[in-house]
Design a protein around this motif. Structure first.
Motif, mmCIF file in Angstrom:
data_model
loop_
_atom_site.group_PDB
_atom_site.id
_atom_site.type_symbol
_atom_site.label_atom_id
_atom_site.label_comp_id
_atom_site.label_asym_id
_atom_site.label_seq_id
_atom_site.Cartn_x
_atom_site.Cartn_y
_atom_site.Cartn_z
ATOM 1 N N HIS A 219 0.561 -1.453 -0.208
ATOM 2 C CA HIS A 219 -0.102 -0.268 -0.252
ATOM 3 C C HIS A 219 0.403 1.505 -0.195
ATOM 4 N N PRO A 220 0.729 2.141 -0.657
ATOM 5 C CA PRO A 220 1.371 3.739 -0.678
ATOM 6 C C PRO A 220 0.875 4.353 0.836
ATOM 7 N N ALA A 221 1.723 5.227 1.015
ATOM 8 C CA ALA A 221 1.676 5.543 2.258
ATOM 9 C C ALA A 221 0.478 6.699 2.755
ATOM 10 N N VAL A 222 0.103 6.112 3.756
ATOM 11 C CA VAL A 222 -1.159 6.841 4.254
ATOM 12 C C VAL A 222 -1.976 7.991 3.886
ATOM 13 N N ASP A 233 -19.167 -5.778 -11.927
ATOM 14 C CA ASP A 233 -19.871 -4.432 -13.078
ATOM 15 C C ASP A 233 -19.771 -3.517 -12.942
ATOM 16 N N LYS A 234 -20.534 -3.330 -11.303
ATOM 17 C CA LYS A 234 -20.412 -2.003 -11.211
ATOM 18 C C LYS A 234 -19.917 -1.019 -10.800
ATOM 19 N N LYS A 235 -19.333 -0.203 -11.012
ATOM 20 C CA LYS A 235 -18.479 1.037 -10.822
ATOM 21 C C LYS A 235 -18.336 2.259 -10.623
ATOM 22 N N TRP A 236 -17.598 2.607 -9.654
ATOM 23 C CA TRP A 236 -18.147 3.845 -8.115
ATOM 24 C C TRP A 236 -16.910 5.094 -8.713
ATOM 25 N N LEU A 237 -17.201 5.985 -8.407
ATOM 26 C CA LEU A 237 -16.076 6.525 -8.145
ATOM 27 C C LEU A 237 -15.612 7.532 -7.071
ATOM 28 N N GLY A 238 -14.763 7.556 -6.337
ATOM 29 C CA GLY A 238 -14.551 7.922 -4.693
ATOM 30 C C GLY A 238 -13.081 8.272 -4.262
ATOM 31 N N ALA A 239 -13.624 8.870 -3.131
ATOM 32 C CA ALA A 239 -12.576 9.468 -2.466
ATOM 33 C C ALA A 239 -11.591 8.396 -1.251
ATOM 34 N N ALA A 240 -10.242 7.820 -1.298
ATOM 35 C CA ALA A 240 -10.127 6.778 0.438
ATOM 36 C C ALA A 240 -9.731 7.318 0.992
ATOM 37 N N TYR A 241 -9.622 7.312 2.304
ATOM 38 C CA TYR A 241 -8.644 7.393 3.502
ATOM 39 C C TYR A 241 -7.858 6.248 3.565
ATOM 40 N N LEU A 242 -6.456 6.226 3.580
ATOM 41 C CA LEU A 242 -5.828 5.369 3.905
ATOM 42 C C LEU A 242 -5.139 5.499 5.176
ATOM 43 N N GLY A 243 -5.298 4.900 6.209
ATOM 44 C CA GLY A 243 -4.835 5.706 7.501
ATOM 45 C C GLY A 243 -5.202 4.674 9.390
ATOM 46 N N ARG A 245 -6.535 6.829 11.480
ATOM 47 C CA ARG A 245 -7.618 7.470 11.688
ATOM 48 C C ARG A 245 -6.536 8.443 13.184
ATOM 49 N N PRO A 246 -6.405 9.412 13.134
ATOM 50 C CA PRO A 246 -5.395 9.725 14.376
ATOM 51 C C PRO A 246 -6.497 10.531 14.908
ATOM 52 N N THR A 247 -7.549 11.220 13.874
ATOM 53 C CA THR A 247 -8.750 12.242 15.181
ATOM 54 C C THR A 247 -9.072 10.782 15.974
ATOM 55 N N PHE A 248 -9.739 9.506 15.346
ATOM 56 C CA PHE A 248 -10.472 9.231 16.703
ATOM 57 C C PHE A 248 -8.906 7.813 17.471
ATOM 58 N N ASN A 249 -7.754 8.019 17.096
ATOM 59 C CA ASN A 249 -6.986 7.356 17.989
ATOM 60 C C ASN A 249 -6.804 5.980 17.440
ATOM 61 N N GLY A 250 -7.048 5.583 16.537
ATOM 62 C CA GLY A 250 -7.339 4.664 15.621
ATOM 63 C C GLY A 250 -5.674 3.833 15.855
ATOM 64 N N ARG A 251 -6.229 2.419 15.905
ATOM 65 C CA ARG A 251 -4.201 1.885 15.444
ATOM 66 C C ARG A 251 -5.065 0.701 14.368
ATOM 67 N N THR A 252 -5.730 0.541 13.821
ATOM 68 C CA THR A 252 -5.806 -0.756 12.531
ATOM 69 C C THR A 252 -5.738 -0.061 11.436
ATOM 70 N N LEU A 253 -4.989 -0.194 10.340
ATOM 71 C CA LEU A 253 -4.869 0.387 9.231
ATOM 72 C C LEU A 253 -6.249 0.422 8.058
ATOM 73 N N LEU A 254 -6.451 1.204 7.860
ATOM 74 C CA LEU A 254 -7.872 0.482 7.356
ATOM 75 C C LEU A 254 -7.886 1.184 5.595
ATOM 76 N N LEU A 255 -8.758 1.270 5.091
ATOM 77 C CA LEU A 255 -8.917 1.551 3.764
ATOM 78 C C LEU A 255 -10.280 1.823 4.174
ATOM 79 N N GLU A 256 -11.142 3.566 3.880
ATOM 80 C CA GLU A 256 -11.635 4.008 4.069
ATOM 81 C C GLU A 256 -12.448 4.853 2.660
ATOM 82 N N THR A 257 -13.536 3.718 1.671
ATOM 83 C CA THR A 257 -13.468 5.042 0.704
ATOM 84 C C THR A 257 -14.761 5.321 0.800
ATOM 85 N N HIS A 258 -15.762 7.074 1.068
ATOM 86 C CA HIS A 258 -16.360 7.707 0.574
ATOM 87 C C HIS A 258 -16.809 7.077 -0.950
#
Length: 312
Positions: A219-222, A233-243, A245-258
């Motif tokens: 994976h790339p950098a957070v 066959d379904k496709k979407w455009l998205g903005a993804a967060y990889l990290g 979640r320091p705002t919420f003191n997260g500890r697990t690396l997640l890919l969160e895609t809106h």
């Protein structure tokens, strides 16, 4: 394509004998692997037999040097799909462990021949096998003289001035050079996984996300990325967060895609996220309002990047 999980199981299929075999890890099944597989298929056609791929799970380095094991370019079931698309008739997916690691090169190559009675074996330019990687193509040629099979070695496959390799692609991904990764892979670099239930914080800010555990994938950098998502066959455009979640003191690396446009409930579905471009670095926000404001800006930036890229 037939998927086989043991030497013993392979012996049940007489139609898999008398063809051409190749052996390797094939992580990512990139353009260099495609060359090896295409040439193996050509040898199989020449001898009138099947194309057999022998590969391993987990990656041998994950067993022998777990602290140094490379991050994968794809999940094992994706690797099998790509091997099928490359024309393999069967894959022997061997469980790699310390017992197998202790096999000599001679023991492995003889077991391989006894299992498939192949007429030809084709290997990559840097192929080495057996305990401490002591076996090489010349050892195969000597055994071939004894057992009546032929051996060939693929040339190094170069693109853009260097050999195509899984490690080179990992470096490109880590540097967020997705254009280079795409060229070397022959497809977009993507992280795929089952959409997990999260804490719904994105939904509370009107930016629901499809969350995927990055696990042991390259994976790339957070940070924030413009991405494409697809499910069958379904496709979407998205903005993804990889990290984390320091705002919420997260500890697990997640890919969160809106997903930028309306999407169905994706929980439990296998979603594929293709990276297009990095938008910004990860950072901590003082509260939900500031974070929501920045997410809106990130989504606008992702839409502009993806629309411009699509128009080119």
């Amino acid at each position: 394509m037939r998927i086989i999980h043991s030497w013993e199981e392979a012996l049940d299929f007489a139609d898999l004998q008398g063809g051409a075999v190749t052996v390797g890890n094939f992580d990512g099944v990139h353009m260099g692997h495609e060359q090896v597989l295409a040439e193996t298929r050509g040898h199989a056609l020449a001898v009138g037999g099947p194309t057999i791929v022998v590969t391993f799970e987990p990656h041998p380095r994950a067993v022998l040097f777990p602290d140094e094991a490379p991050r994968r370019l794809c999940h094992v079931h994706e690797r099998l799909q790509y091997l099928e698309q490359a024309g393999a008739d069967a894959v022997l997916l061997l469980a790699f462990d310390r017992e197998m690691a202790a096999w000599t090169a001679d023991r492995f190559s003889r077991r391989l021949f006894e299992t498939f009675r192949f007429r030809h074996i084709h290997v990559g330019y840097d192929f080495a096998f057996g305990h401490d990687r002591q076996g090489h193509v010349d050892d195969l040629r000597k055994l071939g003289d004894e057992l009546a099979f032929t051996v060939s070695e693929a040339a190094a496959f170069e693109m853009l001035g260097a050999v195509v390799s899984s490690s080179r692609i990992r470096s490109a991904v880590e540097a967020a050079d997705f254009a280079l990764a795409r060229q070397l892979l022959g497809r977009d670099y993507a992280i795929a996984g089952e959409v997990l239930h999260g804490d719904k914080r994105g939904r509370q800010m009107n930016f629901p996300t499809a969350n995927i555990d990055v696990a042991d994938l390259a994976h790339p950098a957070v940070g924030i990325y413009a991405v494409r998502a697809n499910l069958d066959d379904k496709k979407w455009l998205g903005a993804a967060y990889l990290g984390y979640r320091p705002t919420f003191n997260g500890r697990t690396l997640l890919l969160e895609t809106h997903l930028l446009d309306d999407a169905p409930d994706l929980y439990g579905q296998w979603l594929n996220i293709s990276f297009v471009r990095r938008i910004r670095e990860d950072r901590r926000f003082t509260g939900h309002a500031d974070l929501a404001q920045q997410i809106a800006k990130d989504c606008a930036a992702a839409r502009e990047i993806l629309s411009t890229e699509q128009a080119q």
